[in-house]
Design an enzyme around this catalytic site. Structure first.
Site, PDB file in Angstrom:
ATOM      1  N   CYS A 111       0.508  -3.250  -4.062  1.00  0.00           N
ATOM      2  CA  CYS A 111       1.508  -3.642  -3.057  1.00  0.00           C
ATOM      3  C   CYS A 111       0.802  -4.289  -1.868  1.00  0.00           C
ATOM      4  O   CYS A 111       1.264  -5.305  -1.332  1.00  0.00           O
ATOM      5  CB  CYS A 111       2.318  -2.436  -2.586  1.00  0.00           C
ATOM      6  N   HIS A 171       0.681   0.347 -10.437  1.00  0.00           N
ATOM      7  CA  HIS A 171       1.622  -0.725 -10.078  1.00  0.00           C
ATOM      8  C   HIS A 171       1.534  -1.698 -11.241  1.00  0.00           C
ATOM      9  O   HIS A 171       0.433  -2.190 -11.560  1.00  0.00           O
ATOM     10  CB  HIS A 171       1.192  -1.369  -8.741  1.00  0.00           C
ATOM     11  N   CYS A 225      -0.030   1.918  -1.996  1.00  0.00           N
ATOM     12  CA  CYS A 225      -0.320   1.326  -3.311  1.00  0.00           C
ATOM     13  C   CYS A 225      -1.214   0.103  -3.127  1.00  0.00           C
ATOM     14  O   CYS A 225      -0.869  -0.826  -2.397  1.00  0.00           O
ATOM     15  CB  CYS A 225       0.991   0.945  -4.003  1.00  0.00           C
ATOM     16  N   HIS A 271       0.959  -4.289 -13.911  1.00  0.00           N
ATOM     17  CA  HIS A 271       0.168  -5.519 -13.915  1.00  0.00           C
ATOM     18  C   HIS A 271      -0.126  -5.926 -15.342  1.00  0.00           C
ATOM     19  O   HIS A 271      -0.298  -5.090 -16.217  1.00  0.00           O
ATOM     20  CB  HIS A 271      -1.133  -5.360 -13.116  1.00  0.00           C
ATOM     21  N   HIS A 325       7.358  -2.960  -6.215  1.00  0.00           N
ATOM     22  CA  HIS A 325       6.590  -1.885  -6.835  1.00  0.00           C
ATOM     23  C   HIS A 325       7.311  -1.346  -8.068  1.00  0.00           C
ATOM     24  O   HIS A 325       8.415  -0.816  -7.969  1.00  0.00           O
ATOM     25  CB  HIS A 325       6.337  -0.741  -5.852  1.00  0.00           C
ATOM     26  N   ASN A 338      -1.884  -1.712 -19.498  1.00  0.00           N
ATOM     27  CA  ASN A 338      -2.200  -0.318 -19.794  1.00  0.00           C
ATOM     28  C   ASN A 338      -1.150   0.571 -19.145  1.00  0.00           C
ATOM     29  O   ASN A 338      -0.805   0.369 -17.974  1.00  0.00           O
ATOM     30  CB  ASN A 338      -3.598   0.026 -19.270  1.00  0.00           C
ATOM     31  N   ASP A 379      -9.253 -10.553 -11.226  1.00  0.00           N
ATOM     32  CA  ASP A 379      -9.690  -9.161 -11.284  1.00  0.00           C
ATOM     33  C   ASP A 379     -11.072  -9.031 -10.629  1.00  0.00           C
ATOM     34  O   ASP A 379     -11.951  -9.868 -10.823  1.00  0.00           O
ATOM     35  CB  ASP A 379      -9.749  -8.680 -12.747  1.00  0.00           C
ATOM     36  N   HIS A 391      -2.886  -7.925 -17.419  1.00  0.00           N
ATOM     37  CA  HIS A 391      -4.204  -8.550 -17.473  1.00  0.00           C
ATOM     38  C   HIS A 391      -4.084  -9.813 -18.323  1.00  0.00           C
ATOM     39  O   HIS A 391      -3.505  -9.767 -19.417  1.00  0.00           O
ATOM     40  CB  HIS A 391      -5.210  -7.641 -18.174  1.00  0.00           C
ATOM     41  N   THR A 396      -5.439   2.476 -14.293  1.00  0.00           N
ATOM     42  CA  THR A 396      -6.078   3.046 -13.099  1.00  0.00           C
ATOM     43  C   THR A 396      -5.319   2.709 -11.823  1.00  0.00           C
ATOM     44  O   THR A 396      -5.484   3.384 -10.814  1.00  0.00           O
ATOM     45  CB  THR A 396      -7.541   2.564 -12.961  1.00  0.00           C
TER      46      THR A 396
END
Ligand code: 5GP
Ligand code: ZN
Length: 111
Positions: A6, A95, A3, A97, A45, A84, A29, A99, A92
């Site tokens: 990770c 894991h 991942c 996240h 994870h 998302n 990002d 933003h 995409t």
């Protein structure tokens, strides 16, 4: 597990760190969509927000504590938090996240 996030959280893949503690890692990002765009991830994870449950929910609350603290420290008063979930929503990296986007006017509804 293979991942990307990770590996970033573990320091195995370099990233531009914004914040780190025992539970959470935050980094800019690689393909920013706003003048300020960083990601906040739990070190453990979790595949997406759809995989949050009674056992792992505390770290999600902690992610938001970190978001509030880091934006304050950066002097950011208005910002957008996006997560998302699933490919159709634009996920995409699988894991969890968040933003954090700031520094420009945002439109609503999002695309
Ligand atoms: P998603 O599309 O899953 O919501 O968000 C994944 C985000 O991770 C994207 O905004 C993408 O630019 C970012 N990203 C993908 N690979 C890397 C990387 O290796 N380093 C950094 N810093 N960000 C990445
Ligand atoms: Zn992971």
């Amino acid at each position: 597990m293979d991942c990307l996030f990770c590996k970033i959280a573990a320091g195995e893949i370099p990233s531009k760190k914004v914040y780190e503690d025992d539970l959470v890692y935050a980094f800019y990002d690689i393909d920013p969509q706003a003048p300020t765009h960083f990601l906040v991830i739990p070190k453990q994870h979790i595949a997406s927000a759809a995989a949050v449950n009674a056992e792992n929910a505390a770290v999600v609350g902690h992610c938001f504590e970190v978001i509030a603290k880091v934006t304050k420290e950066l002097g950011i008063e208005s910002f957008r938090v996006v997560s998302n979930i699933g490919e159709s929503a634009g996920q995409t990296v699988f894991h969890l996240h968040f933003h954090v986007l700031a520094g420009r006017d945002m439109t609503w509804p999002p695309g």
